[in-house]
Structure formats: structure tokens, C-alpha cells
Design an enzyme around this catalytic site. Structure first.
Site, mmCIF file in Angstrom:
data_model
loop_
_atom_site.group_PDB
_atom_site.id
_atom_site.type_symbol
_atom_site.label_atom_id
_atom_site.label_comp_id
_atom_site.label_asym_id
_atom_site.label_seq_id
_atom_site.Cartn_x
_atom_site.Cartn_y
_atom_site.Cartn_z
ATOM 1 C CB CYS A 30 2.322 5.243 1.365
ATOM 2 S SG CYS A 30 3.128 5.721 -0.172
ATOM 3 C CB CYS A 80 1.724 8.696 -0.161
ATOM 4 S SG CYS A 80 1.751 7.080 -0.921
ATOM 5 C CG ASP A 81 0.694 9.943 3.468
ATOM 6 O OD1 ASP A 81 0.197 10.703 2.630
ATOM 7 O OD2 ASP A 81 0.169 8.867 3.800
#
Ligand code: NAP
Length: 309
Positions: free
Chosen positions: A134, A137-138
Site C-alpha cells: 500500500c 499507507c506507507d
């Protein structure tokens, strides 16, 4: 006879549970094999509103569980093996040795990101050691370092383009010599000065430093089998997701990949069955969008049950 059984304990499931519990439906939620869902495999979550300093994925999911339980949700560990519609319109869920009866079902069983199946993937993902599926997200954890994205579809191109905001260099590694992605997404990636395509290649091995963090990958040429090392600190998997809908055995209408089709709001093709979150979402796949759908599903179930009386 339950009013509603919620299948899956990601953000969609727990939000559905919070709303259903507060509507006095006394919901039962079944965890599946990964209590807390996909977020339990990420480290910091910085894009879920309400946490200006960020929160870890596991902490966020525990908070959601506690919030659901505070209003009386019953959380049970269990993997649903099948769902059948009874003659009177209610449903029977088989969970191990048990058979559960319910008037309605909210399916929040999510989707699982696919990985390559190489040794070490579990540790590298769980510990925040450089492997993730992701970018949203990261991505921000990989500022000014080289990263790579694996895949050749829209997700891979989108993730690679997104990562250019942070990373010093983004390698897009694809197993063939032609992208599967739509023209516009492919062009955006191909034209970006920070993105370099590595064709006909796949990862053979993750190479780590003494802290167990990824420092490079061993690439394999899919045509001649030759190998080479590529220095990257982050590896972003974008080789597709698998929706966790197999246990439904075709009861509910789904697309050809198994994503459940929502008919109106979160209603499915079967009256009394609702779907929320990644199990129906090929586009956004975010914790907050899943939570929003979980909320909608619980409200729709509440109204539908009231209409049945
Ligand atoms: P996808 O279209 O299925 O693409 C997966 C990619 O991963 C393919 O290029 C495939 O290679 C590669 N791949 C699969 N298994 C692999 C393996 N074991 N090793 C190496 N490579 C592997 O998946 P997606 O990109 O996640 O897209 C899913 C759906 O969501 C699509 O319908 C897509 O259009 C949509 N989507 C849309 C947007 C958008 O419009 N904004 C963004 C993201 C996704 P091959 O090409 O060789 O099969």
C-alpha cells in the site's frame, strides 16, 4: 436467531458493528483468520482522520474493537465456511462445528493483497521492514530513498506515480514487456522522470541488512534467467488483490474476480445480505472508505429489519 451477523473485523466490520450495536441490534461479529484485517499488517497509519500524530494499524483496530464492544457487540473468533439462505428468508452460517442463524448478514471479509510467495515476506511485511502492498499507507516512510513497485496494471502505475512524491527513484518492475495498465495510467508512469521501467523481470529474493530491513532485491530476467541486484529500501507489491468471497459459493452476485456487486448502497443481489469495504471495492481500498461503507451497511440493515416487522 441473530438480527445481524457481521463477517470480518477490518474497519468496515467494526464500523458496521458500532452502528448496529448503537441501534440496539445486538450484533455478532466474526473475526475470520486475521482479526483486525489488513491494517494489522501495517505499522503507522497517518491518513485515518482523528489521529493527528498517526496511530499504528494494530492499535487502531484494537480501538475499533473496544468501541464496538463498548456498545455490546459480541466479537467471536471464527471463519465462516458457508452462508445459505433458508426458506423463510433467514440465513444459516457454518462456522467450524457451529451453525448460526441470522436475519441479515453484512459481509466485510475484505480482500488480501497478493504477494510473490517468496521466503521472508511475512516478517518483512509485519515488522515494517520494507515490504508493503500500500503506497498510500506507507509511501511517506520512504523519503529520498530508492523504492520499487512490482506489477504492470493500473495499481502498479498509480502506486509508482504516487511514490515519486517521496522516493528519490521509483523502479517499476514488470514480468513482461508490455503494461496491462490503461493507456493514461501507463503514460503517466512511463513519462515520469523519476520512474524507470524494468521490463521482463521479477524479484527472486529480498536482500536485507543486519536490522532485517530491505536494502536491495535480486532481480531475475524472466526471459533468460539472468540475475542482478537492484538497490531499493522499499518494495511495493501491486500484483492484484484477492477478494475473500469464496465461502459464499456464488450465493451473492459478484464480478468475475469475486468482488461482490453492490446493487443499491451496500445491498447485494440477495435480500438481507449487505457488503461493505474491500470485498466490494476495486478502486479506493482505504480504511476510511471501508469504515464509511460499514456505517452505511449497518444503517441499511437497521431500516430493512424494521421494514420486515
Ligand atoms: P491487475 O490489473 O490484475 O494487474 C496485476 C499486475 O500484476 C499485472 O500486470 C500482472 O502481470 C502482475 N502480476 C500478477 N501476478 C504476478 C506475479 N506473480 N509476479 C509478477 N507480476 C504479477 O491488478 P490491479 O492493477 O490491482 O488492478 C485491479 C483492477 O482495479 C483493474 O480493473 C484496474 O483497472 C483497477 N484499478 C483502477 C485504478 C484507477 O483507475 N484509478 C487504479 C487501480 C486499479 P501481467 O500483466 O503479466 O498479467
Amino acid at each position: 436467531m441473530e438480527n445481524v451477523i457481521i463477517i470480518g473485523t477490518g474497519p468496515a466490520g467494526y464500523t458496521a458493528a458500532i452502528y448496529a450495536a448503537r441501534a440496539d441490534l445486538n450484533p455478532l461479529i466474526l473475526t475470520g483468520t486475521q482479526p483486525g484485517g489488513q491494517l494489522t499488517t501495517t505499522t503507522d497509519v497517518e491518513n485515518f482522520p482523528g489521529f493527528p500524530e498517526g496511530i499504528t494499524g494494530p492499535e487502531l483496530m484494537i480501538s475499533m474493537q473496544q468501541q464496538a464492544e463498548r456498545f455490546g457487540t459480541r466479537v467471536e473468533f471464527g471463519l465462516v465456511e458457508s452462508v445459505n439462505k433458508n426458506d423463510d428468508g433467514t440465513f444459516t452460517l457454518k462456522v467450524g462445528e457451529k451453525e448460526l442463524q441470522t436475519k441479515s448478514v453484512i459481509i466485510c471479509s475484505g480482500a488480501s493483497a497478493r504477494y510473490l510467495g517468496l521466503p521472508g515476506e511475512e516478517e518483512l511485511t509485519k515488522g515494517g521492514h520494507g515490504l508493503t502492498a500500500c503506497a498510500t499507507c506507507d509511501g511517506a516512510f520512504y523519503r529520498d530513498v530508492p523504492v520499487c513497485v512490482i506489477g504492470g496494471g493500473d495499481s502498479a502505475c498509480e502506486e509508482a506515480t504516487f511514490l515519486t512524491k517521496f522516493a528519490s527513484k521509483v523502479y517499476l518492475i514488470h514480468r513482461r514487456d508490455e503494461l496491462r495498465a490503461s493507456k493514461i495510467m501507463a503514460q503517466r508512469a512511463l513519462n515520469h522522470e523519476k520512474i524507470e521501467l524494468i521490463w521482463n523481470s521479477t524479484i527472486k529474493e529480498y536482500l536485507t541488512n543486519d536490522k532485517g530491513d530491505i536494502r536491495a532485491v535480486l532481480l531475475e530476467d524472466t526471459q533468460n534467467g539472468s540475475t542482478s541486484e537492484l538497490e531499493v529500501e522499499g518494495v511495493f507489491m501491486a500484483i492484484g488483490h484477492t477478494p475473500n468471497s469464496g465461502f459464499l459459493n456464488g450465493l451473492v452476485e459478484a464480478d468475475d474476480q469475486g468482488y461482490i456487486l453492490q446493487k443499491h448502497g451496500t445491498r447485494t443481489s440477495v435480500e438481507g445480505i449487505y457488503a461493505a469495504g474491500d470485498i466490494s471495492d476495486t478502486e479506493y481500498r482505504q480504511a476510511i472508505t471501508a469504515a464509511g461503507q460499514g456505517c452505511a451497511a449497518a444503517i441499511e440493515v437497521e431500516r430493512w429489519l424494521a421494514d420486515q416487522e
